[in-house]
Design a protein around this motif. Structure first.
Motif, mmCIF file in Angstrom:
data_model
loop_
_atom_site.group_PDB
_atom_site.id
_atom_site.type_symbol
_atom_site.label_atom_id
_atom_site.label_comp_id
_atom_site.label_asym_id
_atom_site.label_seq_id
_atom_site.Cartn_x
_atom_site.Cartn_y
_atom_site.Cartn_z
ATOM 1 N N ALA A 161 -10.660 -25.641 6.577
ATOM 2 C CA ALA A 161 -12.112 -25.592 6.731
ATOM 3 C C ALA A 161 -12.733 -24.674 5.682
ATOM 4 N N VAL A 162 -12.110 -23.546 5.419
ATOM 5 C CA VAL A 162 -12.617 -22.623 4.397
ATOM 6 C C VAL A 162 -12.524 -23.260 3.013
ATOM 7 N N ILE A 163 -11.408 -23.898 2.711
ATOM 8 C CA ILE A 163 -11.221 -24.529 1.400
ATOM 9 C C ILE A 163 -12.241 -25.657 1.198
ATOM 10 N N ILE A 164 -12.440 -26.490 2.196
ATOM 11 C CA ILE A 164 -13.389 -27.601 2.083
ATOM 12 C C ILE A 164 -14.814 -27.095 1.967
ATOM 13 N N SER A 165 -15.169 -26.057 2.713
ATOM 14 C CA SER A 165 -16.540 -25.538 2.627
ATOM 15 C C SER A 165 -16.812 -24.926 1.257
ATOM 16 N N ILE A 166 -15.840 -24.239 0.679
ATOM 17 C CA ILE A 166 -16.029 -23.697 -0.673
ATOM 18 C C ILE A 166 -16.176 -24.840 -1.673
ATOM 19 N N GLY A 167 -15.385 -25.883 -1.524
ATOM 20 C CA GLY A 167 -15.517 -27.049 -2.406
ATOM 21 C C GLY A 167 -16.866 -27.722 -2.288
ATOM 22 N N ILE A 225 -19.674 -26.306 -1.340
ATOM 23 C CA ILE A 225 -20.664 -25.413 -1.942
ATOM 24 C C ILE A 225 -20.703 -25.616 -3.451
ATOM 25 N N LEU A 226 -19.533 -25.686 -4.079
ATOM 26 C CA LEU A 226 -19.480 -25.880 -5.524
ATOM 27 C C LEU A 226 -20.060 -27.229 -5.936
ATOM 28 N N VAL A 227 -19.797 -28.278 -5.161
ATOM 29 C CA VAL A 227 -20.344 -29.600 -5.477
ATOM 30 C C VAL A 227 -21.860 -29.598 -5.346
ATOM 31 N N PHE A 228 -22.393 -28.993 -4.305
ATOM 32 C CA PHE A 228 -23.846 -28.974 -4.128
ATOM 33 C C PHE A 228 -24.527 -28.138 -5.205
#
Length: 84
Positions: free
Chosen positions: A39-45, A47-50
């Motif tokens: 969940a942490v890894i996906i949320s950081i990803g 954030i970077l995409v947005f």
């Protein structure tokens, strides 16, 4: 002084030489930890995409507003009013 060194060496030896663990961690705790990690890894990803997509979305929105009728685009009637 010698007693301190003996105590320190026993403490150091007991921490560096692990014995049999007398605890059981079930699969639920491991799966919970894994889910939180992903969940942490996906949320950081995300954030970077947005953050990367933000300027592109603004550019597309400005182009869409510029092409819409009455959105401030220049047409012949406006140019004639300004010249008169």
């Amino acid at each position: 002084m010698k007693a301190r060194w003996i105590g320190f060496s026993l403490l150091l030896g007991s921490t560096l030489l692990p014995s049999l663990a007398q605890a059981y961690v079930g699969p639920g705790a491991g799966l919970g930890l894994l889910a939180a990690f992903w969940a942490v890894i996906i949320s950081i990803g995300m954030i970077l995409v947005f953050i990367a997509a933000w300027p592109l979305r603004r550019l597309m929105r400005r182009r869409a507003q510029g092409n819409a009728p009455g959105a401030g685009g220049t047409d012949g009637a406006e140019n004639q009013d300004r010249q008169a």
